[in-house]
Design a protein around this motif. Structure first.
Motif, PDB file in Angstrom:
ATOM      1  N   LYS A 175       0.777  -1.216   0.237  1.00 24.16           N
ATOM      2  CA  LYS A 175       0.068   0.090   0.092  1.00 24.16           C
ATOM      3  C   LYS A 175       0.741   1.223   0.044  1.00 24.16           C
ATOM      4  CE  LYS A 175      -4.023  -1.779   2.467  1.00 24.16           C
ATOM      5  NZ  LYS A 175      -5.023  -1.549   3.675  1.00 24.16           N
ATOM      6  N   LEU A 176       0.307   2.536  -0.716  1.00 25.67           N
ATOM      7  CA  LEU A 176       1.109   3.532  -0.595  1.00 25.67           C
ATOM      8  C   LEU A 176       0.692   4.215   0.910  1.00 25.67           C
ATOM      9  CD1 LEU A 176       2.668   5.489  -2.243  1.00 25.67           C
ATOM     10  CD2 LEU A 176       0.561   6.837  -2.665  1.00 25.67           C
ATOM     11  N   VAL A 177       1.888   4.515   1.424  1.00 30.63           N
ATOM     12  CA  VAL A 177       2.013   4.766   2.940  1.00 30.63           C
ATOM     13  C   VAL A 177       2.785   6.231   3.110  1.00 30.63           C
ATOM     14  CG1 VAL A 177       2.963   4.150   4.950  1.00 30.63           C
ATOM     15  CG2 VAL A 177       2.323   2.314   3.516  1.00 30.63           C
ATOM     16  N   GLY A 178       2.284   6.854   4.128  1.00 33.80           N
ATOM     17  CA  GLY A 178       2.907   8.041   4.525  1.00 33.80           C
ATOM     18  C   GLY A 178       4.278   7.727   5.335  1.00 33.80           C
ATOM     19  N   VAL A 179       5.115   8.600   5.135  1.00 30.48           N
ATOM     20  CA  VAL A 179       6.367   8.334   6.061  1.00 30.48           C
ATOM     21  C   VAL A 179       6.856   9.760   6.484  1.00 30.48           C
ATOM     22  CG1 VAL A 179       8.774   7.610   6.055  1.00 30.48           C
ATOM     23  CG2 VAL A 179       6.958   6.493   4.768  1.00 30.48           C
ATOM     24  N   LYS A 180       7.013   9.811   7.957  1.00 31.86           N
ATOM     25  CA  LYS A 180       7.751  11.173   8.075  1.00 31.86           C
ATOM     26  C   LYS A 180       9.209  10.687   8.828  1.00 31.86           C
ATOM     27  CE  LYS A 180       3.737  13.751   9.816  1.00 31.86           C
ATOM     28  NZ  LYS A 180       3.076  14.150  11.302  1.00 31.86           N
TER      29      LYS A 180
ATOM     30  N   GLU B 298      -0.207   0.742   8.628  1.00 26.19           N
ATOM     31  CA  GLU B 298      -0.390   1.168  10.042  1.00 26.19           C
ATOM     32  C   GLU B 298       0.236   2.234  10.538  1.00 26.19           C
ATOM     33  OE1 GLU B 298       1.027  -2.051  13.351  1.00 26.19           O
ATOM     34  OE2 GLU B 298      -0.609  -2.598  12.058  1.00 26.19           O
ATOM     35  N   PRO B 299       0.051   3.393  11.133  1.00 22.96           N
ATOM     36  CA  PRO B 299       0.830   4.395  11.592  1.00 22.96           C
ATOM     37  C   PRO B 299       1.662   4.179  12.487  1.00 22.96           C
ATOM     38  CG  PRO B 299      -1.182   4.793  12.487  1.00 22.96           C
ATOM     39  CD  PRO B 299      -1.208   3.542  11.614  1.00 22.96           C
ATOM     40  N   ASP B 300       3.028   4.772  12.628  1.00 21.58           N
ATOM     41  CA  ASP B 300       3.991   4.671  13.585  1.00 21.58           C
ATOM     42  C   ASP B 300       4.799   3.360  13.738  1.00 21.58           C
ATOM     43  OD1 ASP B 300       5.064   6.502  15.673  1.00 21.58           O
ATOM     44  OD2 ASP B 300       4.070   5.133  17.225  1.00 21.58           O
ATOM     45  N   ARG B 301       5.077   2.899  12.385  1.00 21.52           N
ATOM     46  CA  ARG B 301       6.040   1.784  12.404  1.00 21.52           C
ATOM     47  C   ARG B 301       7.351   2.304  12.090  1.00 21.52           C
ATOM     48  NH1 ARG B 301       4.061  -3.513  11.162  1.00 21.52           N
ATOM     49  NH2 ARG B 301       6.433  -3.986  11.336  1.00 21.52           N
ATOM     50  N   SER B 302       8.469   1.791  12.831  1.00 23.33           N
ATOM     51  CA  SER B 302       9.852   2.400  12.494  1.00 23.33           C
ATOM     52  C   SER B 302      10.180   1.898  11.236  1.00 23.33           C
ATOM     53  CB  SER B 302      10.542   1.799  13.962  1.00 23.33           C
ATOM     54  OG  SER B 302      11.983   2.347  13.969  1.00 23.33           O
ATOM     55  N   VAL B 303      10.932   2.873  10.380  1.00 21.76           N
ATOM     56  CA  VAL B 303      11.550   2.243   9.373  1.00 21.76           C
ATOM     57  C   VAL B 303      12.743   3.196   9.145  1.00 21.76           C
ATOM     58  CG1 VAL B 303       9.660   1.567   8.090  1.00 21.76           C
ATOM     59  CG2 VAL B 303      10.006   3.982   7.836  1.00 21.76           C
TER      60      VAL B 303
ATOM     61  N   LYS C 230      16.478   7.586  10.359  1.00 22.50           N
ATOM     62  CA  LYS C 230      15.436   6.871  11.237  1.00 22.50           C
ATOM     63  C   LYS C 230      13.819   7.712  10.576  1.00 22.50           C
ATOM     64  CE  LYS C 230      17.769   6.226  15.532  1.00 22.50           C
ATOM     65  NZ  LYS C 230      17.857   6.450  16.997  1.00 22.50           N
ATOM     66  N   ALA C 231      12.791   6.974  10.618  1.00 25.83           N
ATOM     67  CA  ALA C 231      11.653   7.476  10.147  1.00 25.83           C
ATOM     68  C   ALA C 231      10.470   6.642  10.723  1.00 25.83           C
ATOM     69  CB  ALA C 231      11.370   7.517   8.566  1.00 25.83           C
ATOM     70  N   ARG C 232       9.381   7.073  10.748  1.00 23.84           N
ATOM     71  CA  ARG C 232       8.031   6.277  11.115  1.00 23.84           C
ATOM     72  C   ARG C 232       7.034   6.479   9.947  1.00 23.84           C
ATOM     73  NH1 ARG C 232       9.746   4.868  15.844  1.00 23.84           N
ATOM     74  NH2 ARG C 232       7.587   3.804  16.191  1.00 23.84           N
TER      75      ARG C 232
END
Length: 365
Positions: free
Chosen positions: A287-292, A340-345, A355-357
């Protein structure tokens, strides 16, 4: 040579910087991305988006032809309504995304079109050919016309958009719901006014005759904006960019992977429907996911996304420093478990894993 919009000279006189986008010479900035972005978020800005295509479809089978080529049920649209959807092939791969207009009744009549749809920049000829080819294959009676250089398209966006456009038009803007379309005058020019946009803000998109765009543009007294701000604005809301967030050759994706489930109606027949039914039943693998980003750095198209252990997960499709949030944001196709949000990547920026989530979209609440 790239094509030029009818407002190109006016933009050059205003001091715009230009870039080749989809085969068009388009303004990328007038002042600065940050200034133009802030104007839209806080007040209003105007965009020349005449690089977008316009294809009209008319005749007894105009509805059937268009309905079978897009993922939304066009038969549910009344005159004066529009809807966002995808154009998919037999394998449910997105060729483009589009907005389909059921034209207002005042625009209909002898020789007039029933529907108008808007392909992305540089896709007008391809989509014209697609409609004509399937008209012949399915033996349908419909007239298809590529009117991209007959229509100019101008967007006015921002919380003050109605205040900017209102004095220049006889259309009752407050009578328009989202994706309503009305015929009227803007600066004395016969136009279509749609309550829509690509920024996440309140706003309107105007279609007017190509050669009469300048008085319409000049009547909108607000900050002129280029493609740079258009990109940062749309990315803050997680809106797709054709050719970047999906591409049938470089990054083939279906609408459910791309996160536009709302633009798919499986209760009507369209090319790719059977495939999408299967994807819907099983769930997309990616899925297309947002990343911060948590660390310093700016994610860019093509950057690798990894697990904290360095295993490949996916690739950034769009990324920028969000002017509104002051944070680096991105979109990437990742395994469904990471939706799902807040996964560590990690995002690899210039060889360094940052580091990103994961995040839900839109990035702005």
């Amino acid at each position: 040579m790239p094509r030029a919009t009818s407002l190109h000279d006016a933009h050059a006189e205003r001091g715009a910087d230009f870039t080749d986008f989809g085969g068009w010479d388009m303004p990328v900035t007038f002042d600065s991305i940050r200034e133009e972005h802030a104007a839209v978020r806080e007040a209003a800005g105007k965009f020349d988006v005449s690089h977008m295509g316009e294809i009209t479809v008319s005749g007894p089978d105009a509805l059937e032809l268009t309905n079978r080529l897009v993922t939304v049920d066009v038969s549910q649209l009344s005159p004066g309504e529009a809807e966002y959807g995808a154009i998919t092939d037999e394998d449910a791969i997105m060729l483009d995304d589009t907005v389909v207009y059921a034209l207002p009744e005042s625009e209909e009549g002898e020789g007039e079109a029933d529907y108008l749809f808007v392909p992305n920049a540089g896709h007008d000829e391809q989509m014209y050919d697609r409609w004509v080819d399937y008209r012949e294959q399915w033996d349908l009676e419909a007239t298809v016309e590529n009117r991209t250089t007959e229509y100019a398209m101008i967007a006015v966006q921002g919380p003050d958009a109605a205040d900017v456009l209102g004095p220049a038009t006889d259309v009752d803007l407050f009578d328009l719901s989202f994706f309503d379309v009305a015929a009227g005058e803007v600066a004395g020019v016969e136009s279509l006014v749609s309550r829509s946009g690509y920024t996440g803000e309140k706003g309107f998109e105007l279609l007017c005759p190509w050669d009469e765009a300048e008085p319409v543009w000049n009547a909108l007294e607000c900050q002129p904006c280029g493609l740079g701000a258009r990109d940062t604005l749309r990315l803050e809301y997680g809106f797709l960019l054709s050719g970047q967030d999906f591409d049938p050759e470089e990054n083939p994706r279906n609408p459910l992977e791309a996160g536009i489930d709302f633009a798919v109606d499986l209760d009507h027949e369209f090319l790719g429907r059977d495939v999408l039914e299967g994807v819907d039943a099983e769930g997309p693998a990616e899925k297309l996911v947002g990343v911060k980003l948590v660390d310093r750095g700016i994610p860019r198209h093509g950057y690798d996304v990894q697990t904290p252990d360095g295993d490949h997960l996916g690739t950034v499709t769009s990324g920028t420093m969000s002017p509104t949030l002051g944070e680096p944001i991105a979109l990437a196709y990742l395994p469904a478990a990471y939706a799902e949000p807040d996964r560590s990547v990690r995002v690899v920026v210039r060889g360094e894993a940052k580091k990103a989530r994961t995040s839900t979209t839109p990035f702005l609440s």
